[in-house]
Design a protein around this motif. Sequence first.
Motif: not given
Length: 447
Positions: A18-22, A83-88
């Motif tokens: 997940x890119x959320x981590x960055x 960010x969550x919406x994009x990853x999911x």
Amino acid sequence: MKKTSRPTESRRSFLKKSSLLAAGLTAASGGVPRVHAAEENTIKIALIGCGGRGTGAAANALSTKGPKKLWAMADVFPHRLEGSFRNLSDSFEKEVDVPEDRRFIGLDGYKHAIEAVGPGGLVLLCTGPAFRPIHVEYAVDKGAHVFMEKSFGADSPGVRKILAAGKKAEQKNLKIAGGLMSRHSYALQNCIEQIQEKKLIGDCITCWAYREHGPVGFSPKPEGWSELAHQINNYSCFTWMNGTFLLDWLIHNLDVSCWVMGGWPVSAQGHGGRQVRQFPDQQFDHFSVEYTFPNGTRLQAQGRHQDNTWGFFGIVLHGSKGSAVLGEGISRPKIFKSLNQTDENVIWEHTGEFNNQYQTEHDILFDAIRNDKKHNETERSANAAMVGILGRMAAESGQLITWDQAMSSTRELAPGLENLKWDDPAPVMPDAEGRYPIAMPGLTEVL
């Protein structure tokens, strides 16, 4: 057991990609007597709290069998929700159906998301623990099933709200799962069966629960952010939000230890402090709490998050005939014929299937919803949280605190939280030097 600066395993394997981590800081009534979804019916899901923990929980929910849709999302931070919406959406394109008018921002966003899925929907409650009791209450009132991440409140009044909501959910035939995923590990279930039923180590005498690793992270307050936004963003660093490191980070191994012991402690005494931590927050950087059970056995819980120190994440159990190492952080639990835990003394280790316990807890919940099976983990989850709260009270005060004293306490860490507005002051405020109030054993009142 080795020196370490960070836990070796991420909480959700989904987040490794997940890119959320960055991402950083850029940027109808529920009174339905039988609320369940038949196997062919689509289950609508609302995600409330869209950080790493929430995104991972949503990924698990969307990986279950049968038709389902991520239908609504809510968070206080727009960048986190998007960010969550994009990853999911990237990973579950067909299951994510959350247009902009079902993406809710703000402290009251949870209400809109819960109402969007309606009775019979499922809400994933993954915000900071302080808000969990309020959100669970509202979801149950609206007739929604619940997955609630740990922890389950930050203080005793919050735990009592969770327990009351759980009883109401039973009356409404709603399903509630708590995020103590270790209970669903096949390896751990098998290990505890060997200990409790087959008595491979004899009678349990003492238990040690550990979480020792590097410092809990802290993000400086960005320019223009309010104090409230800053503290919610750093929920692990403020006691009113997470109930301390002992509760929110040790809760799994506290829960597993009580599972092994077959019940809940009757009292606790301990200590803790802030020895090397320099971040401007409230976090103790070490805890040591001794719990006593009704039969006199003891549990020693150690929590430390400091650099360049011995690290271990697991449970060590001693019995009258042997010992065991198990718990969260121990992927392959083992039982030994003596207290000396060497390879030649191993008499049992799990040889069956090793499951993804994060996924299994959601598989069980969705199966219960679809097939109308009884499933309510509220009481066990609330009691596990109470173990952490009891330990926090003992460590912060330096006093021996009983379970009954802790459970009946009316002291709220953030009074009036259900009415908090985004432009309100935070429940704790810094002094002129930017320092926050920190508990002082021997002086701090906790009851």
